[in-house]
Structure formats: C-alpha cells, structure tokens
Write an enzyme that holds these catalytic residues in place. Structure first.
Site, PDB file in Angstrom:
ATOM      1  N   GLU A  52       0.806  -1.215   0.000  1.00 45.42           N
ATOM      2  CA  GLU A  52       0.000   0.000   0.000  1.00 45.42           C
ATOM      3  C   GLU A  52       0.846   1.276   0.000  1.00 45.42           C
ATOM      4  O   GLU A  52       0.415   2.308  -0.525  1.00 45.42           O
ATOM      5  CB  GLU A  52      -0.945   0.003   1.205  1.00 45.42           C
ATOM      6  N   PHE A 114     -11.264  -7.599  13.859  1.00 38.55           N
ATOM      7  CA  PHE A 114     -10.198  -8.044  12.969  1.00 38.55           C
ATOM      8  C   PHE A 114      -9.886  -6.959  11.932  1.00 38.55           C
ATOM      9  O   PHE A 114     -10.772  -6.441  11.271  1.00 38.55           O
ATOM     10  CB  PHE A 114     -10.599  -9.342  12.267  1.00 38.55           C
ATOM     11  N   GLN A 115      -8.619  -6.623  11.821  1.00 33.83           N
ATOM     12  CA  GLN A 115      -8.114  -5.587  10.915  1.00 33.83           C
ATOM     13  C   GLN A 115      -8.798  -4.243  11.149  1.00 33.83           C
ATOM     14  O   GLN A 115      -9.030  -3.468  10.222  1.00 33.83           O
ATOM     15  CB  GLN A 115      -8.245  -6.023   9.448  1.00 33.83           C
ATOM     16  N   LYS A 164     -17.630  -1.303   6.122  1.00 33.58           N
ATOM     17  CA  LYS A 164     -18.104  -2.307   5.172  1.00 33.58           C
ATOM     18  C   LYS A 164     -19.629  -2.314   5.049  1.00 33.58           C
ATOM     19  O   LYS A 164     -20.166  -2.510   3.950  1.00 33.58           O
ATOM     20  CB  LYS A 164     -17.596  -3.689   5.582  1.00 33.58           C
ATOM     21  N   MET A 482      24.368   9.112   1.335  1.00 33.69           N
ATOM     22  CA  MET A 482      24.296  10.399   2.027  1.00 33.69           C
ATOM     23  C   MET A 482      24.608  10.243   3.503  1.00 33.69           C
ATOM     24  O   MET A 482      25.251  11.114   4.108  1.00 33.69           O
ATOM     25  CB  MET A 482      22.912  11.019   1.841  1.00 33.69           C
TER      26      MET A 482
END
Length: 584
Positions: A52, A114-115, A164, A482
């Site tokens: 993502e 969940f999630q 949802k 760097m």
C-alpha cells in the site's frame, strides 16, 4: 440510471464523475464490495500494487506528472496504516491524493475487530482532511468533497474511511453538481495594495532574485508560463527549490540552478546577497534557509503563497501576498506593465556581473575517471542521451537524488517527481510506475540508489504485470551514500551502519521479476548500456557500479548559512575563498 445504489457502487460512480481513469490499490476484506463493483465496469483501470505504500507513491507520481489527483484504494487496518508514509510524503510536498480506505462495519468500530484501526485518528496529522462515513446517503457527497479539498488551495492528501456495512447498504446517489463546497473556497486573487508595493520594489531593486518552489507547478501550466514571462521580462535571476525544478526552464537565460543544501554556489550566494527576494510558491524549508538568523540578512522579502499558514511561519516577510500563484503573477505583471515595465537596469547589470563571477567557479566540478564511473558522469551521460526524448524523471532519496537535481535539466514542469519534504526512501520506483501509467508512450526513468531502491523493489512486479516500460537507473555504491557522506564530514569518519554487505544481484533480480537487467562498471561502456536500457520495450534495471566514496557537493552543513558551503575539489575551494566567501 437509477439513483438508488449500494455504497460500493456509489464509490465507483463518484470516481467516474470526478474524471478518474486510474486507481492504485490492494484488495482486502473491508473493501471487497468496492472491488466487486470495479470488476463490473471498464471505465476505470485498477492497478494492483504489491504494497500500500507503493500505491500512494504511484498516485503521487500520477498526480505530479498530470496535475490531476491520484486515487488509492486500500483495506482496513494494515492496509490503511501502510499508506501513512505516502500520505505524509504527499502532505509535505503538497500533492493531491484521494485515499479510500475500508473499515470494519459501523457496529464493530471500537471493539478491536479483525483488521480494525482508528484510521481517521491515525491519519489526521498526515492528511489535509479526512472523513469517516457512517451513512451511505452521505458517501457520494463526501467523496466529491474530498476531491474538492484535495485539489483546492494548497493541494494535499485526503482520506475517506468507509465501513463495510456502508458499502453494502443502499441509498440515493448524489452527483458532484449537487454538492455544496462553498465552505472551502481559498482566496485566489492577491491583495492589490501588496502587489503594487511589490511592483515598486521590483522597479527599485539592485540585487533582486526570484525564489520559486513547487507551488508554481501545483498552480498549473499558466503559472509556469507567467513565471517565465516575469523572469525574462524583468531580467531578474531565478532559482528554485528541489520541488520547483522545471517551472522555469533550465535553458532559460535567467536560470541560476537549484538552491539550498546541495544547490549551486551562485544560486546560494545570490540568495544570501540579494536586496529583494521574491518567494513564489515555496515555504522557506530548512534545506533552503540554513541558519535562520543568517538567512539573506540584507534583503526585503516578499512571499506569494495560497496557504496563509505558510506565510511568516518560518521567515518573517515584508510583503505577504496570499493567493494562487497564477492569479497573483497575472496581477503582478498587469500592474508592472501599466507602470511602464521598469527595472533598475544599472543595478541589475552590476548584479549579473557579480553572479557571472560566482558562476565561473563551477561548483559542480568533479574529477572524472577513466577506470571507474563517477555518479556525476553517469547522470551527465543520462542527460545527454535522453534530453531530446519525451522524458519523465523520478528519484529515490539520497546522494543520487541531489546529483540528479544538479545534472539533469528540465525545461517543462511536471517532468520531475521526487520526495522533497519527507525525504522518503522507496519513493522513486512506485512513483515511476504511476508516471508511466499516466504517460504510457513516454520515457520514464527512476534515478535510484541501491539502498533506496530495495525499500519498494516489490513494485517491479506491478511494472511487469502491467507491461510498463519503466527504467530503473541504479547508481550502486554499496553504501547508504548520504549517511556515509555525513559520517565522513561531520562525524569523524565513524561509518556506523552505512554500508550494505549483502546486496542482491540486480540483473538476476530483474530476471526473477520477468524483465530485463544489465550491469555496467566501465565508463567506456556506459553510453551503450544507457542506450540498451532505453531501447528495451519493457521494464529494465540498469545496475551502474559507481565510485563508492564520492561525495555530493556543494553542501551547506545543517544549521549553517548560505555563504558557508562545503566544496569538493581543493582547487575550487581555494578559488572561491579568494572571492571572499566563507567555506567550512
């Protein structure tokens, strides 16, 4: 078309109505209804990413190269939290992004389902605005408002969190024309009194400079056109931040090059010694200002910016002008022309003589080699071999990024995509995928370092799947370049964790992804390798083995003023010291 539909279908209809043609995303349980609707239509292309974070960087590349908002679709919990780095990157660089995230059903919010994650809470500090939609009847309206907020005023990322059950429920669709957006209408025109005051200063200034930033590009092509007219008509020297490259052409007669920590000597000394500084769409970032107390101490400062919170936030200015860059530049030129298009020609002539004297020192000088590829040389050859192509450049973050800004030249806006404010390693590869999706026929090259590139290397799978011919130009020094440079110059050469012992074979890695790769280590073979990369009609990884301990100069150490620079070559340093500048 019936106006009654599920929330999931509303999402797709709203995207279609907003003119969206591409969505970057990754499916999960909390967004499956939306993915089911995506499956049943052909107007919007969905790009399946591998992570993502990569999705948001792809959307950034798409947005930065087109001027249109990038769109991301992720699931709840880790899907949303993985997007946080990209959101923060877009916030700092003012990139318009709309992220749609799934959420657990409304009746489960707060139960540690969940999630589940508090996506709105987590993303509040790293978005311009965000929403949790609990009513399907308000979903389409909220998405339309999200696009308005992302693209109005100072652009930035927004997020809409969609439970949802809201996606499954049915309600009436609201079209964009039915949405009230008057509550957020940033001022576009500048105050005419302040603009007239600035014109008076332009007429009198002996040592002026135009200091430009990414706000010019965000304002659109008209802003870049007006900036060119202002610079060329006045004869004022012009410089730019990292994010503003291309707004004024690098081939233009007034161009001084980039300024700041790794900016050109003449640009930094001109900023330090000017008597009138006109900031156009930049935010006085610390990479530009150095030590605030010593920043351009003798100048009158004007600041044009659409974001009022950016004005006087870091540097107190004498002439603040809140407004859209294109609108204000149009007003400024109108007033200046009406007053006779006057400048202080005598003072300006002497100022250019001083600048040309600084310019002869060639602060980008480096000692080339016949046996090993210097990174500066690699980018010079890339510039020469690609300058006549329809070319877009993305970068990762580090030394290679600064060398790319120094040695690659941009004559048009929207051709340079890089992570400025957040400095996000792993940005360039996914950004190049987003740019290539937007410009399928163009030459898209990601200039990378070996360490940065590895952070999101999985997105080569996306490039291969969608047959996107992105070119990965890796300057491989087997170091965190760097970090190593700072350790050498500022930390007593104590190289703590700044090297890589187990890098992959990038050619074999390319083959494993199903694309093409090559390695080059001899300078005489470099041109042929670059040509091979460009000629290949698919994704290509070119592993360029470069000098391991080359440093990127010029460099203003953190906390130092513009006239205290580290210069690389000893002879160059001696010459510049003779001119009176202070070198660390």
């Amino acid at each position: 078309m019936s106006r009654m539909m599920t929330g999931a279908r509303m999402v797709v209809e709203a995207l279609r109505d907003q003119g969206v043609d591409t969505v970057f995303g990754y499916p999960g349980g909390a967004v499956l209804p939306i993915y089911d609707e995506i499956f049943q239509q052909n107007d919007i292309t969905h790009v399946l990413v591998r992570h993502e974070q990569g999705a948001v960087h792809m959307a950034e590349g798409y947005a930065r190269s087109t001027g249109k908002p990038g769109v991301v679709l992720v699931t709840s919990g880790p899907g949303a939290t993985n997007a946080v780095t990209g959101l923060t990157d877009a916030l700092l660089d003012s990139i318009p992004i709309v992220v749609l995230s799934g959420q657990v059903p409304t009746f489960m919010i707060g139960t540690d389902g969940f999630q589940e994650a508090d996506t709105v809470g987590i993303t509040r500090p790293c978005t311009k605005h965000n929403w949790l939609v609990k009513d399907t009847g308000k979903l389409a309206e909220t998405i339309h408002k999200a696009f308005h907020v992302a693209t109005s005023g100072r652009p930035g990322p927004v997020l809409v969190d969609i439970p949802k059950d809201v996606q499954f429920a049915t309600d009436e669709y609201v079209a964009p024309t039915e949405v009230e957006t008057s509550r957020y209408q940033p001022e576009r025109k500048g105050d005419i009194g302040a603009i007239t005051r600035l014109v008076e200063l332009i007429e009198q200034a002996e040592r002026p400079i135009l200091y430009t930033g990414g706000g010019v590009i965000n304002s659109g092509n008209e802003a870049s056109r007006l900036l060119r007219e202002l610079a060329d008509s006045t004869g004022f020297p012009i410089t730019s931040t990292l994010m503003g490259l291309g707004a004024y052409p690098a081939s233009g007669k007034g161009w001084l090059g980039m300024l700041g920590m790794h900016g050109l000597y003449e640009a930094n000394l001109a900023m330090h010694g000017c008597d009138l500084m006109i900031n156009i769409g930049a935010r006085f970032d610390d990479r530009i200002t150095g030590r605030l107390a010593d920043f351009s101490p003798g100048s009158i400062k004007a600041h044009i910016d659409i974001d009022p919170s950016s004005i006087n936030k870091v540097i107190q200015v004498d002439v603040p002008i809140v407004g859209d860059v294109a609108s204000v530049l149009g007003q400024l030129l109108e007033v200046w022309k009406a007053r006779g298009s006057k400048v202080n020609k005598a003072g300006l002539g002497k100022w250019w003589e001083q600048i040309e004297g600084w310019r002869t020192k060639n602060s980008l000088f480096y000692r080339n080699s016949d046996t090993i590829i210097k990174p500066q040389y690699a980018l010079q050859r890339l510039q020469e071999l690609t300058k006549d192509r329809d070319r877009y450049i993305t970068t990762e973050v580090g030394q290679h990024q600064m060398w790319a800004a120094q040695f690659l030249h941009f004559d048009e806006p929207n051709r340079w995509m890089t992570s400025g404010g957040l400095g996000t390693m792993g940005y360039g590869l996914p950004a190049s995928v987003g740019v290539q999706m937007a410009h399928p026929e163009a030459l898209v090259i990601n200039v990378a370092g070996d360490a940065s590139w590895l952070m999101n290397m999985q997105e080569m799978g996306t490039a291969v799947q969608f047959r996107l011919p992105v070119k990965q130009f890796i300057l491989n020094n087997e170091r965190l370049g760097m970090v190593r440079q700072w350790q050498q110059l500022l930390h007593g050469e104590r190289y703590s964790q700044s090297w890589s012992d187990s890098l992959p074979d990038f050619v074999k890695l390319a083959e494993a992804f199903g694309c093409k790769g090559a390695q080059v280590r001899d300078p005489k073979d470099l041109d042929a390798a670059i040509q091979q990369m460009m000629d290949y009609d698919g994704p290509f990884i070119l592993d360029v083995l470069v000098e391991k301990h080359e440093n990127c100069f010029p460099m203003i150490p953190s906390g130092k003023p513009h006239n205290e620079m580290l210069l690389g070559d000893a002879e160059t340093q001696d010459a510049i010291k003779a001119e009176g500048a202070v070198l660390v």
